[in-house]
Scaffold this active site. Structure first.
Site, PDB file in Angstrom:
ATOM      1  N   THR A  25       0.814  -1.223   0.000  1.00 15.42           N
ATOM      2  CA  THR A  25       0.000   0.000   0.000  1.00 15.42           C
ATOM      3  C   THR A  25       0.843   1.267   0.000  1.00 15.42           C
ATOM      4  OG1 THR A  25      -1.836  -1.085   1.092  1.00 15.42           O
ATOM      5  CG2 THR A  25      -1.719   1.277   1.369  1.00 15.42           C
ATOM      6  N   ASP A  78       1.566  -6.435  -4.640  1.00 16.96           N
ATOM      7  CA  ASP A  78       0.735  -6.493  -3.433  1.00 16.96           C
ATOM      8  C   ASP A  78       1.273  -7.687  -2.637  1.00 16.96           C
ATOM      9  OD1 ASP A  78      -2.576  -5.799  -2.698  1.00 16.96           O
ATOM     10  OD2 ASP A  78      -1.539  -7.455  -1.726  1.00 16.96           O
ATOM     11  N   SER A  79       1.439  -7.531  -1.351  1.00 15.79           N
ATOM     12  CA  SER A  79       2.125  -8.598  -0.604  1.00 15.79           C
ATOM     13  C   SER A  79       1.301  -9.875  -0.485  1.00 15.79           C
ATOM     14  CB  SER A  79       2.581  -8.110   0.767  1.00 15.79           C
ATOM     15  OG  SER A  79       1.530  -8.101   1.681  1.00 15.79           O
ATOM     16  N   SER A  80       0.030  -9.846  -0.894  1.00 12.03           N
ATOM     17  CA  SER A  80      -0.743 -11.096  -0.938  1.00 12.03           C
ATOM     18  C   SER A  80      -0.162 -12.039  -1.986  1.00 12.03           C
ATOM     19  CB  SER A  80      -2.208 -10.812  -1.277  1.00 12.03           C
ATOM     20  OG  SER A  80      -2.725  -9.899  -0.353  1.00 12.03           O
ATOM     21  N   THR A 129       1.506  -4.800   4.066  1.00  9.90           N
ATOM     22  CA  THR A 129       1.318  -5.246   5.456  1.00  9.90           C
ATOM     23  C   THR A 129       0.738  -6.662   5.550  1.00  9.90           C
ATOM     24  OG1 THR A 129      -0.866  -4.221   5.515  1.00  9.90           O
ATOM     25  CG2 THR A 129       0.986  -2.903   6.336  1.00  9.90           C
ATOM     26  N   THR A 183      -0.968 -22.443  19.356  1.00 11.05           N
ATOM     27  CA  THR A 183      -2.292 -22.026  19.820  1.00 11.05           C
ATOM     28  C   THR A 183      -2.964 -21.079  18.830  1.00 11.05           C
ATOM     29  OG1 THR A 183      -3.534 -20.899  21.564  1.00 11.05           O
ATOM     30  CG2 THR A 183      -1.279 -20.159  21.222  1.00 11.05           C
ATOM     31  N   GLN A 184      -4.305 -21.161  18.794  1.00 10.20           N
ATOM     32  CA  GLN A 184      -5.079 -20.199  17.995  1.00 10.20           C
ATOM     33  C   GLN A 184      -5.164 -18.843  18.689  1.00 10.20           C
ATOM     34  OE1 GLN A 184      -9.010 -21.858  17.367  1.00 10.20           O
ATOM     35  NE2 GLN A 184      -8.214 -23.641  16.301  1.00 10.20           N
ATOM     36  N   CYS A 185      -4.854 -18.804  19.993  1.00  6.09           N
ATOM     37  CA  CYS A 185      -4.948 -17.541  20.737  1.00  6.09           C
ATOM     38  C   CYS A 185      -3.854 -16.582  20.275  1.00  6.09           C
ATOM     39  CB  CYS A 185      -4.753 -17.785  22.230  1.00  6.09           C
ATOM     40  SG  CYS A 185      -6.011 -18.839  22.950  1.00  6.09           S
TER      41      CYS A 185
HETATM   42  N1  ASP Z   1      -2.737  -5.504   0.265  1.00  7.60           N
HETATM   43  C1  ASP Z   1      -1.677  -4.645   0.724  1.00  7.60           C
HETATM   44  C2  ASP Z   1      -0.389  -5.471   0.712  1.00  7.60           C
HETATM   45  O1  ASP Z   1      -0.184  -6.261   1.588  1.00  7.60           O
HETATM   46  C3  ASP Z   1      -1.976  -4.124   2.090  1.00  7.60           C
HETATM   47  C4  ASP Z   1      -0.952  -3.189   2.689  1.00  7.60           C
HETATM   48  O2  ASP Z   1       0.131  -2.999   2.209  1.00  7.60           O
HETATM   49  O3  ASP Z   1      -1.275  -2.610   3.753  1.00  7.60           O
HETATM   50  O4  ASP Z   1       0.395  -5.318  -0.187  1.00  7.60           O
END
Ligand code: ASP
Length: 345
Positions: free
Chosen positions: A16, A60-62, A92, A280-282
């Site tokens: 982003t 995009d980091s996805s 992020t 853990t999921q916590c």
């Molecule tokens: N979808 C964006 C990414 O991870 C989100 C971000 O950077 O905040 O590239």
């Protein structure tokens, strides 16, 4: 002529922070580094020598995967002696995975690798990107009284905090303070000044040359328990072709159903050589042998992940299998901290 200005390399991967809005679809798309720097003229006020490398195209980091981690690690290795520190600009969404992966891949790291990004693009009036980028550069340039790099590990800088990379998790899709280490204190607090907490900073037991481990084995996965999970579902997942390691996300202090079918399926997978790491999921706390429902998992051959994050757990498995280690040796390494990622209780 040589000067004493800190030398920092920025590695821009996307995210982003450098995105702009597509006027037709109104969605955000990664854009190039020059756009990003045009929006942060203040960087020039820092008395640093700054160079940059950018992903082509930025992503995009996805879309981040081990090939990209390799590219980042290689950029650091090739430039390791030329720079005092590295700032990685990253989306992020998978930042905590990249931070964890790099912490394992960059063996014997003794220079700062500071990862940052932002929740709002750098071109937005209220952006958090400008402050994050400038502070990340300052953290990467910071030295202690003896003149050594203050940070000698992979860390995430976001808004008010510096966190250990392999202890971090993205906690919020909205807040500027988007990251947190739920089981480890912050490395620095960012306010009027940058206050480092030196007792929390990682230091190598002994100085050794950087060794980059490029191979990350992708044959690992998460299985997250939910009440009502059927034997058919669990068996299907445990029999995923080529799978070598599983991060099993369990309840509370590491608990799972104690019904015989469940324990039997885990035990069978363990017998087939699949390493099962119990986390853990916590969001806070870790796996502790408190209940019979947790005990049956360890009897079936699963190993405790203690207080490790999911992001560090999955990338640690990728790294250990990438080294070509057999399952029993992988299990042994899972029971120890390699670079400050877990507290073994
Ligand atoms: N979808 C964006 C990414 O991870 C989100 C971000 O950077 O905040 O590239």
């Amino acid at each position: 002529m040589e000067n004493n200005r800190p030398k920092i390399l920025i590695i821009y991967t996307g995210g982003t922070i450098g995105m702009i809005e597509n006027p037709v679809t109104r969605t955000l798309l990664p854009f190039d580094f020059s756009h990003l720097m045009e929006n942060v003229p203040k960087v020039k006020l820092l008395d640093y020598d700054i160079d940059n490398i950018q992903f082509n195209p930025p992503i995009d980091s996805s879309n981040m995967n081990p090939t990209h981690w390799r590219d980042i690690a290689q950029a650091i290795e090739c430039n390791y002696d030329k720079y005092d520190g590295f700032v990685v600009l990253h989306g992020t969404d998978t930042m905590a995975f990249t931070a964890s992966a790099l912490s394992f891949m960059l063996e014997n790291l003794s220079k700062p690798v500071i990862i940052t990004g932002s929740q709002l693009p750098i071109g937005e009036v209220r952006t958090d990107g400008e402050e994050n980028l400038i502070t990340a550069l300052q953290v990467a340039a910071a030295t202690d009284k003896a003149g050594n790099a203050m940070v000698q590990e992979v860390a995430i800088l976001f808004e008010n905090y510096l966190w250990r990379g392999n202890r971090s998790t993205k906690m919020s899709a909205d807040n500027f303070n988007a990251f947190r280490s739920n089981n480890y204190p912050e490395l620095a607090t960012i306010g009027l000044g940058i206050q480092f907490h030196e007792e929390a900073l990682y230091r190598l037991p002994s100085k050794r040359p950087l060794k980059v481990r490029y191979a990350m084995d992708p044959n690992v996965m998460f299985i997250e328990l939910n009440p009502g999970m059927t034997p058919e579902t669990l068996e299907y997942l445990l029999r995923t072709p080529k799978i070598k390691g599983i991060v099993l996300k369990t309840y509370g202090a590491g608990n799972s159903p104690s019904e015989p079918w469940f324990t039997q399926l885990i035990s069978d997978a363990n017998q087939r050589g699949i390493v099962i790491l119990n986390v853990t999921q916590c969001v806070n706390g870790g796996v502790k042998p408190l209940y019979e429902t947790g005990n049956c998992l360890s009897k079936a051959g699963a190993v405790s992940g203690y207080d490790i994050t999911s992001e560090a757990a999955i990338t640690k498995l990728m790294y250990l299998f990438g080294l070509g280690l057999p399952p029993e040796t992988v299990k042994t390494y899972l029971q120890s901290a390699i670079c400050g990622e877990v507290t073994i209780s």
